[in-house]
Design a protein around this motif. Structure first.
Motif, PDB file in Angstrom:
ATOM      1  N   PRO A 172       0.835  -1.199   0.000  1.00 25.58           N
ATOM      2  CA  PRO A 172       0.000   0.000   0.000  1.00 25.58           C
ATOM      3  C   PRO A 172       0.877   1.259   0.000  1.00 25.58           C
ATOM      4  N   ASP A 173       0.302   2.368  -0.447  1.00 24.79           N
ATOM      5  CA  ASP A 173       1.063   3.615  -0.487  1.00 24.79           C
ATOM      6  C   ASP A 173       1.483   4.057   0.913  1.00 24.79           C
ATOM      7  N   GLN A 174       0.618   3.802   1.895  1.00 27.12           N
ATOM      8  CA  GLN A 174       0.929   4.195   3.262  1.00 27.12           C
ATOM      9  C   GLN A 174       0.551   3.081   4.230  1.00 27.12           C
ATOM     10  N   ALA A 175       1.308   3.006   5.316  1.00 31.82           N
ATOM     11  CA  ALA A 175       1.004   2.041   6.366  1.00 31.82           C
ATOM     12  C   ALA A 175      -0.217   2.500   7.169  1.00 31.82           C
ATOM     13  N   ARG A 176      -0.786   1.570   7.931  1.00 28.82           N
ATOM     14  CA  ARG A 176      -1.892   1.902   8.832  1.00 28.82           C
ATOM     15  C   ARG A 176      -1.333   2.063  10.239  1.00 28.82           C
ATOM     16  N   TYR A 177      -1.654   3.182  10.870  1.00 28.95           N
ATOM     17  CA  TYR A 177      -1.159   3.492  12.212  1.00 28.95           C
ATOM     18  C   TYR A 177      -2.297   3.313  13.222  1.00 28.95           C
ATOM     19  N   SER A 178      -1.983   2.655  14.331  1.00 34.28           N
ATOM     20  CA  SER A 178      -2.970   2.489  15.398  1.00 34.28           C
ATOM     21  C   SER A 178      -2.238   2.468  16.733  1.00 34.28           C
ATOM     22  N   TRP A 179      -3.022   2.652  17.796  1.00 32.87           N
ATOM     23  CA  TRP A 179      -2.434   2.778  19.127  1.00 32.87           C
ATOM     24  C   TRP A 179      -2.832   1.603  20.001  1.00 32.87           C
ATOM     25  N   GLY A 180      -1.876   1.105  20.770  1.00 30.73           N
ATOM     26  CA  GLY A 180      -2.127   0.055  21.735  1.00 30.73           C
ATOM     27  C   GLY A 180      -1.987   0.625  23.129  1.00 30.73           C
ATOM     28  N   ALA A 181      -3.123   0.899  23.756  1.00 31.38           N
ATOM     29  CA  ALA A 181      -3.139   1.555  25.067  1.00 31.38           C
ATOM     30  C   ALA A 181      -2.368   2.880  24.992  1.00 31.38           C
ATOM     31  N   GLU A 225       1.043   3.317  25.523  1.00 33.25           N
ATOM     32  CA  GLU A 225       2.495   3.236  25.372  1.00 33.25           C
ATOM     33  C   GLU A 225       2.963   2.560  24.086  1.00 33.25           C
ATOM     34  N   HIS A 226       2.058   2.221  23.163  1.00 28.09           N
ATOM     35  CA  HIS A 226       2.463   1.464  21.988  1.00 28.09           C
ATOM     36  C   HIS A 226       1.861   2.048  20.709  1.00 28.09           C
ATOM     37  N   LEU A 227       2.702   2.174  19.693  1.00 27.91           N
ATOM     38  CA  LEU A 227       2.267   2.549  18.359  1.00 27.91           C
ATOM     39  C   LEU A 227       2.492   1.361  17.439  1.00 27.91           C
ATOM     40  N   VAL A 228       1.447   0.937  16.728  1.00 35.71           N
ATOM     41  CA  VAL A 228       1.525  -0.177  15.787  1.00 35.71           C
ATOM     42  C   VAL A 228       1.507   0.393  14.374  1.00 35.71           C
ATOM     43  N   VAL A 229       2.488  -0.018  13.572  1.00 33.19           N
ATOM     44  CA  VAL A 229       2.575   0.415  12.182  1.00 33.19           C
ATOM     45  C   VAL A 229       2.397  -0.826  11.313  1.00 33.19           C
ATOM     46  N   GLN A 230       1.230  -0.949  10.658  1.00 31.54           N
ATOM     47  CA  GLN A 230       0.911  -2.105   9.820  1.00 31.54           C
ATOM     48  C   GLN A 230       1.276  -1.768   8.381  1.00 31.54           C
ATOM     49  N   ILE A 231       2.357  -2.362   7.883  1.00 31.28           N
ATOM     50  CA  ILE A 231       2.849  -2.049   6.542  1.00 31.28           C
ATOM     51  C   ILE A 231       1.912  -2.574   5.473  1.00 31.28           C
ATOM     52  N   ALA A 232       1.422  -3.804   5.652  1.00 32.90           N
ATOM     53  CA  ALA A 232       0.544  -4.427   4.660  1.00 32.90           C
ATOM     54  C   ALA A 232      -0.271  -5.511   5.342  1.00 32.90           C
ATOM     55  N   GLU A 233      -1.361  -5.921   4.689  1.00 32.15           N
ATOM     56  CA  GLU A 233      -2.174  -7.016   5.212  1.00 32.15           C
ATOM     57  C   GLU A 233      -1.504  -8.363   4.960  1.00 32.15           C
ATOM     58  N   ASP A 234      -0.825  -8.488   3.816  1.00 23.14           N
ATOM     59  CA  ASP A 234      -0.159  -9.737   3.448  1.00 23.14           C
ATOM     60  C   ASP A 234       1.300  -9.705   3.862  1.00 23.14           C
ATOM     61  N   MET A 235       1.820 -10.847   4.285  1.00 21.51           N
ATOM     62  CA  MET A 235       3.242 -10.966   4.578  1.00 21.51           C
ATOM     63  C   MET A 235       4.022 -11.114   3.276  1.00 21.51           C
TER      64      MET A 235
END
Length: 299
Positions: free
Chosen positions: A7-16, A18-28
């Protein structure tokens, strides 16, 4: 692992808090893994005050931070800037290592444990090796071992159990790659240093314990040493790092025993060679690239 476009951009989300999750793609994929690793490396190089841990994985990375030191918005802005720089990289590459890992395939330890847990297995008769042989449509266990050990595997992440590497096979996925399910129900026992496989991932069990991956053999070389007694663990109690390339080498019982004793004495029995890995060159011709890459073990 697949080689689908990212994807052109990763998906950013927060875990509580203290954590930032950066999802580069759905597929490995190798491309997703490379991007996650590159972002992690560049973020580490910046040494931003408040960033506590950076954990890259197959298609994502997890960042642990102290929100009292580093504002979440500032962290996200920094990571997005790094992501944009990485996406512009024309020739993705890493400086890494090849590690040759000897394996005693079809050993008595995994055979014995496998026999104890056949009620939890898809194929109660036979062994895990024989199950893999049948599932992949191969004619013999020897052919299975050749398929498993002839091509390299890349470490995409380390963890779950301390020091345990997850590895995917560096091949053209459509024609060659392993794909085997885990046990129907996990075992309560797995021999230490078992070479296993579940889904698309190979692994090496760093310690004795529960597990659900198919068991193919054992290696004589420790991969996790909290005491750091052997020189190979002088920098870290964990042998593998994300990005390492692993080449399995079949050995018989006599060589297994010899290497096991040598490792316990602290002898120099680990074969580790530094290499540069070029992603685009590999994707263009995996077979030719692997041949040249593995030649470094014999130079």
């Amino acid at each position: 692992m697949t080689t689908t476009a990212l994807p052109d951009q990763a998906r950013y989300s927060w875990g509580a808090d203290e954590h930032l999750v950066v999802q580069i793609a759905e597929d490995m994929s190798l491309s997703a893994f490379f991007r996650a690793g590159a972002i992690s490396s560049r973020l580490a190089e910046r040494d931003i005050d408040g960033v506590l841990d950076i954990c890259p994985a197959n298609a994502s990375l997890l960042i642990r931070f102290d929100p009292e030191v580093l504002a979440p918005a500032d962290l996200e802005a920094a990571v997005r800037e790094i992501e944009a720089d990485v996406a512009r990289q024309e020739r993705p590459s890493i400086s890494t290592r090849i590690l040759e890992i000897p394996v005693w395939y079809d050993d008595p330890y995994t055979r014995e444990v496998g026999a104890k847990f056949r009620d939890r297995h898809q194929r109660p008769e036979g062994t895990d090796l024989e199950y893999g042989m049948v599932e992949l449509g191969l004619s013999s266990v020897d052919e299975f071992i050749e398929k498993h050990s002839s091509t390299p595997w890349m470490v995409s992440m380390v963890g779950f159990v301390a020091g345990l590497p997850f590895m995917f096979q560096m091949v053209d996925q459509a024609d060659y790659a392993f794909e085997l399910p885990k046990y129907l129900r996990p075992r309560t026992e797995t021999p230490k240093l078992t070479v296993g496989h579940g889904g698309c991932f190979a692994c090496i069990y760093s310690v004795k314990g529960a597990g659900g991956y198919q068991m193919f053999g054992v290696t004589p070389l420790p991969i996790f040493d909290p005491s750091q007694g052997h020189e190979v663990f002088s920098d870290s109690m964990v042998l593998f790092r994300p990005g390492d390339i692993v080449k399995f080498r079949p050995v018989d019982e006599a060589e297994y025993r010899e290497l096991e004793a040598a490792a316990e004495r602290g002898d120099d029995v680990y074969r580790i060679v530094p290499v540069d890995f070029e992603l685009d060159e590999f994707l263009a011709d995996p077979v030719a690239y692997n041949t040249n890459l593995l030649g470094a073990l014999h130079d």
